[in-house]
Design an enzyme around this catalytic site. Sequence first.
Site, PDB file in Angstrom:
ATOM      1  N   LYS A 153       0.819  -1.220   0.000  1.00  0.00           N
ATOM      2  CA  LYS A 153       0.000   0.000   0.000  1.00  0.00           C
ATOM      3  C   LYS A 153       0.846   1.261   0.000  1.00  0.00           C
ATOM      4  O   LYS A 153       0.471   2.261  -0.597  1.00  0.00           O
ATOM      5  CB  LYS A 153      -0.965   0.004   1.188  1.00  0.00           C
ATOM      6  CG  LYS A 153      -2.010  -1.063   1.033  1.00  0.00           C
ATOM      7  CD  LYS A 153      -3.263  -0.805   1.805  1.00  0.00           C
ATOM      8  CE  LYS A 153      -4.212  -1.891   1.389  1.00  0.00           C
ATOM      9  NZ  LYS A 153      -5.495  -1.901   1.475  1.00  0.00           N
ATOM     10  N   LYS A 190      -4.548  -8.741  -6.351  1.00  0.00           N
ATOM     11  CA  LYS A 190      -5.851  -9.131  -5.823  1.00  0.00           C
ATOM     12  C   LYS A 190      -6.903  -8.084  -6.194  1.00  0.00           C
ATOM     13  O   LYS A 190      -6.571  -6.924  -6.459  1.00  0.00           O
ATOM     14  CB  LYS A 190      -5.792  -9.346  -4.315  1.00  0.00           C
ATOM     15  CG  LYS A 190      -5.736  -8.102  -3.486  1.00  0.00           C
ATOM     16  CD  LYS A 190      -6.177  -8.380  -2.050  1.00  0.00           C
ATOM     17  CE  LYS A 190      -6.314  -7.034  -1.329  1.00  0.00           C
ATOM     18  NZ  LYS A 190      -7.240  -7.009  -0.250  1.00  0.00           N
ATOM     19  N   LYS A 200     -11.169  -2.906  -3.456  1.00  0.00           N
ATOM     20  CA  LYS A 200     -12.125  -1.790  -3.594  1.00  0.00           C
ATOM     21  C   LYS A 200     -11.445  -0.586  -4.202  1.00  0.00           C
ATOM     22  O   LYS A 200     -12.047   0.168  -4.950  1.00  0.00           O
ATOM     23  CB  LYS A 200     -12.605  -1.281  -2.226  1.00  0.00           C
ATOM     24  CG  LYS A 200     -13.165  -2.251  -1.295  1.00  0.00           C
ATOM     25  CD  LYS A 200     -13.540  -1.481  -0.018  1.00  0.00           C
ATOM     26  CE  LYS A 200     -13.704  -2.423   1.131  1.00  0.00           C
ATOM     27  NZ  LYS A 200     -12.433  -2.680   1.844  1.00  0.00           N
TER      28      LYS A 200
HETATM   29  N1  AQP Z   1      -9.595 -10.078  -3.350  1.00  0.00           N
HETATM   30  C1  AQP Z   1      -9.982 -10.655  -2.216  1.00  0.00           C
HETATM   31  N2  AQP Z   1     -10.206 -11.979  -2.160  1.00  0.00           N
HETATM   32  C2  AQP Z   1     -10.614 -12.590  -1.010  1.00  0.00           C
HETATM   33  N3  AQP Z   1     -10.836 -11.907   0.135  1.00  0.00           N
HETATM   34  C3  AQP Z   1     -10.631 -10.572   0.113  1.00  0.00           C
HETATM   35  N4  AQP Z   1     -10.766  -9.626   1.061  1.00  0.00           N
HETATM   36  C4  AQP Z   1     -10.440  -8.419   0.533  1.00  0.00           C
HETATM   37  N5  AQP Z   1     -10.098  -8.546  -0.756  1.00  0.00           N
HETATM   38  C5  AQP Z   1     -10.206  -9.883  -1.046  1.00  0.00           C
HETATM   39  C6  AQP Z   1     -11.182  -9.896   2.428  1.00  0.00           C
HETATM   40  O1  AQP Z   1     -12.227  -8.996   2.759  1.00  0.00           O
HETATM   41  C7  AQP Z   1     -12.138  -8.706   4.166  1.00  0.00           C
HETATM   42  C8  AQP Z   1     -12.239  -7.232   4.389  1.00  0.00           C
HETATM   43  O2  AQP Z   1     -11.117  -6.584   3.821  1.00  0.00           O
HETATM   44  P1  AQP Z   1     -10.896  -5.054   4.086  1.00  0.00           P
HETATM   45  O3  AQP Z   1     -11.894  -4.274   3.368  1.00  0.00           O
HETATM   46  O4  AQP Z   1     -10.865  -4.785   5.532  1.00  0.00           O
HETATM   47  O5  AQP Z   1      -9.430  -4.802   3.598  1.00  0.00           O
HETATM   48  P2  AQP Z   1      -8.644  -5.218   2.335  1.00  0.00           P
HETATM   49  O6  AQP Z   1      -8.255  -6.654   2.448  1.00  0.00           O
HETATM   50  O7  AQP Z   1      -7.524  -4.223   2.193  1.00  0.00           O
HETATM   51  O8  AQP Z   1      -9.707  -5.048   1.164  1.00  0.00           O
HETATM   52  P3  AQP Z   1      -9.606  -4.221  -0.147  1.00  0.00           P
HETATM   53  O9  AQP Z   1     -10.846  -4.509  -0.917  1.00  0.00           O
HETATM   54  O10 AQP Z   1      -8.303  -4.512  -0.831  1.00  0.00           O
HETATM   55  O11 AQP Z   1      -9.671  -2.732   0.382  1.00  0.00           O
HETATM   56  P4  AQP Z   1      -8.787  -1.475   0.022  1.00  0.00           P
HETATM   57  O12 AQP Z   1      -8.657  -1.449  -1.474  1.00  0.00           O
HETATM   58  O13 AQP Z   1      -9.545  -0.277   0.545  1.00  0.00           O
HETATM   59  O14 AQP Z   1      -7.486  -1.643   0.729  1.00  0.00           O
HETATM   60  C9  AQP Z   1     -10.848  -9.315   4.667  1.00  0.00           C
HETATM   61  O15 AQP Z   1     -11.127 -10.521   5.343  1.00  0.00           O
HETATM   62  C10 AQP Z   1     -10.071  -9.579   3.409  1.00  0.00           C
HETATM   63  O16 AQP Z   1      -9.193 -10.680   3.553  1.00  0.00           O
END
Ligand code: AQP
Length: 341
Positions: free
Chosen positions: A118, A201, A204
């Site tokens: 990040k 991956k 969002k």
């Molecule tokens: N691509 C993914 N595949 C499987 N699981 C996923 N999770 C996130 N992306 C995937 C799971 O969703 C839960 C919540 O995640 P989060 O929103 O707290 O944080 P993150 O993992 O950083 O998700 P994003 O979508 O990538 O958010 P941004 O872009 O804002 O940083 C967790 O259990 C995560 O494993």
Amino acid sequence: MSKVEHTPRVFSGIKPSGGLTLGNYLGAIKRWVDMQGPDFETTYCVVDLHAITVWQDPADLRHATRETAAAMLASGINPDTSTLFNQSQVPAHAELGWIFNCVARVGWMNRMTQFKDKAGKNAEKVSLGLYAYPSLMAADILVHHATHVPVGEDQKQHVELTRDIAAKFNHDYKVDFFPMTEPVIEGPATRVMNLRDGSKKMSKSGESDMERINMTDDAATIAKKFKKARTDPEALPDNLEALKGRVEARNLVDIYAGLSDTTPEAVITEYAGAGWGRFKPALADLAVAKLAPISDEMSRLMDDPAEIDRLLAKGAERAEAVAQPILEKTYDIVGLVRSRK
Ligand code: AQP
């Protein structure tokens, strides 16, 4: 030191940092729904304090917080049997987070791959909160004495750090107080990949909307995104071994398996020899069949934000009833005088 038996308790959270994706749904929310039942107490949290580790417009954050709660409710989180709340409303999370900042070591934080991803080349300019994020996440889990944390593969390292923090705290203070939490990373879609680049991956906050399926995308958008998803020219083989090295193809097979509650093996057997012209529309139809009822229910819930706030407030009271005594006991262990008790 006597061994303490901990109540089987599930905790997990999701950041309201934008609209939720199919990765959040398959890797987290869908499995949280499945873990409700007699085996565990279940606690699910909209982790708004984690969201602000990167800039969030205040109005967008308010919207995303309620929409994330709506997504959980619409997917089947039952607010009567699960505790559903937003993190900032239970101050014990942030308070234990500070204590864990004093337990965790800088060297441990330096090894966190999500921070490196990040922060990228900008590590000097990102917030201190982004760096300390895993220590607050450990507090989220341990302030509930959670024994099980269902997460996607990307969060595995943070749950392992939570165990390291618990172990160091217990060792330093000669107590058996915090449990050794188990990560629960199961199912066919624990790491849903970006539709345009199978080495990243699905997130969002990824740059292009075409790289992810949002939980609120309509049928035409879902069909278009899968149609344009990057693949290779080969048809699907008849066994998973033959998908080795074909990351984009494997991702679509895993998504299909996750959505249809089956295994990648069963999907590959059903679609052996199929080209993308057949598989992609079938996948889009399946995704629409699963997501459309959820997004319809989300928009119904979002018509009444006061009701969402009421449910979150009720959940926060229940969460506080668990977390506050654990925080107070932690203060006593550490030697902080609770002069106002
Ligand atoms: N691509 C993914 N595949 C499987 N699981 C996923 N999770 C996130 N992306 C995937 C799971 O969703 C839960 C919540 O995640 P989060 O929103 O707290 O944080 P993150 O993992 O950083 O998700 P994003 O979508 O990538 O958010 P941004 O872009 O804002 O940083 C967790 O259990 C995560 O494993």
